[in-house]
Design a protein around this motif. Structure first.
Motif, mmCIF file in Angstrom:
data_model
loop_
_atom_site.group_PDB
_atom_site.id
_atom_site.type_symbol
_atom_site.label_atom_id
_atom_site.label_comp_id
_atom_site.label_asym_id
_atom_site.label_seq_id
_atom_site.Cartn_x
_atom_site.Cartn_y
_atom_site.Cartn_z
ATOM 1 N N SER A 1 0.849 -1.188 0.000
ATOM 2 C CA SER A 1 0.000 0.000 0.000
ATOM 3 C C SER A 1 0.883 1.236 0.000
ATOM 4 O O SER A 1 2.054 1.181 0.401
ATOM 5 C CB SER A 1 -0.916 0.022 1.228
ATOM 6 N N VAL A 2 0.321 2.331 -0.429
ATOM 7 C CA VAL A 2 1.048 3.597 -0.436
ATOM 8 C C VAL A 2 1.429 3.988 0.994
ATOM 9 O O VAL A 2 2.550 4.427 1.263
ATOM 10 C CB VAL A 2 0.202 4.703 -1.084
ATOM 11 N N GLU A 3 0.493 3.789 1.925
ATOM 12 C CA GLU A 3 0.745 4.161 3.311
ATOM 13 C C GLU A 3 1.905 3.359 3.891
ATOM 14 O O GLU A 3 2.784 3.891 4.589
ATOM 15 C CB GLU A 3 -0.508 3.951 4.151
ATOM 16 N N ASN A 4 1.930 2.064 3.604
ATOM 17 C CA ASN A 4 3.003 1.226 4.130
ATOM 18 C C ASN A 4 4.342 1.591 3.510
ATOM 19 O O ASN A 4 5.373 1.615 4.205
ATOM 20 C CB ASN A 4 2.693 -0.247 3.862
ATOM 21 N N LYS B 1 5.293 4.539 2.529
ATOM 22 C CA LYS B 1 5.748 5.770 3.184
ATOM 23 C C LYS B 1 6.336 5.474 4.561
ATOM 24 O O LYS B 1 7.352 6.055 4.963
ATOM 25 C CB LYS B 1 4.591 6.757 3.288
ATOM 26 N N GLU B 2 5.708 4.554 5.297
ATOM 27 C CA GLU B 2 6.207 4.190 6.620
ATOM 28 C C GLU B 2 7.564 3.503 6.517
ATOM 29 O O GLU B 2 8.491 3.789 7.292
ATOM 30 C CB GLU B 2 5.211 3.264 7.316
#
Length: 228
Positions: free
Chosen positions: A82-85, A87-88
């Motif tokens: 995912s995009v969020e993961n 970034k993290e």
């Protein structure tokens, strides 16, 4: 059970179990096993030449690393992306690597310098080939990329830090392979500056360049539109 399935048998100095674990882990990181792909035990047993019990142990091990998801009674699947993961993962990589750079630059000696120069030479050679249009060795390119960044922090004095960084770097690498993220001359130039900063023991410049390097890789991967 065949002899190839017996735990403890050696393959290239590794047990069959460890060899299969490394192969499967590499297949996930380099995208041969795709995100959310169902991991059917019978098919994997045949592909990796191991017993079902050993296979379950490996999948549980990969699950603890966040590369595989256990679905209860439904089995296992490759971890989604995912995009969020991404970034993290990118933020954590930068945090760990920037800290390790400072420690490594302060402690590194002549042998460390030699390792950094040698690893950069291999990476730069392959980056020139890729910039010229030869994309046939992307896995080797990422291996050399990993080796260069690991060499930069290898004198940090903390094996725990090195191991943690390596695990996060692999997750970052997985996203790069999914997005086929090669930034050409920009990334190659950043690598050259990192090399020069290492030889000058200039950790401030190195950390500034590393921040641009990781952010640029993140933006380039997102721009490809291949991460759902």
């Amino acid at each position: 059970m065949t002899s190839a399935e017996i735990d403890g048998e050696q393959q290239n100095g590794l047990t069959v179990s460890e060899n299969a674990y490394r192969r499967m882990r590499s297949d996930i990181i380099f995208g041969r096993l795709r995100p959310k792909q169902k991991l059917k035990l019978d098919g994997l047993r045949d592909s990796y030449g191991i017993s079902i019990s050993t296979l379950r142990e490996i999948l549980n091990r990969l699950s603890s690393e966040g590369l595989v998801v256990a679905e209860g009674q439904r089995g296992f699947e490759v971890a989604p992306v995912s995009v969020e993961n991404l970034k993290e993962v990118a933020a954590l990589r930068l945090l760990l690597e920037a800290h390790a750079l400072k420690q490594s630059f302060a402690a590194g000696g002549v042998e460390w310098e030699g390792d950094v120069v040698a690893s950069h030479h291999k990476l730069a050679t392959l980056e020139r080939r890729m910039a010229a249009g030869d994309m046939s060795q992307t896995e080797l390119w990422k291996r050399y990329d990993w080796e260069f960044h690991q060499s930069l922090i290898s004198a940090c004095g903390s094996q725990v830090l090195m191991d943690t960084h390596a695990a996060i770097f692999d997750k970052y690498l997985r996203y790069q392979m999914i997005a086929l993220s090669f930034r050409g001359d920009i990334a190659a130039s950043e690598h050259r500056v990192l090399l020069e900063a290492a030889l000058d023991r200039d950790s401030k410049t190195a950390r500034e360049v590393l921040a641009r390097h990781v952010q640029g890789g993140l933006e380039h991967a997102l721009a490809a539109g291949l991460i759902a």
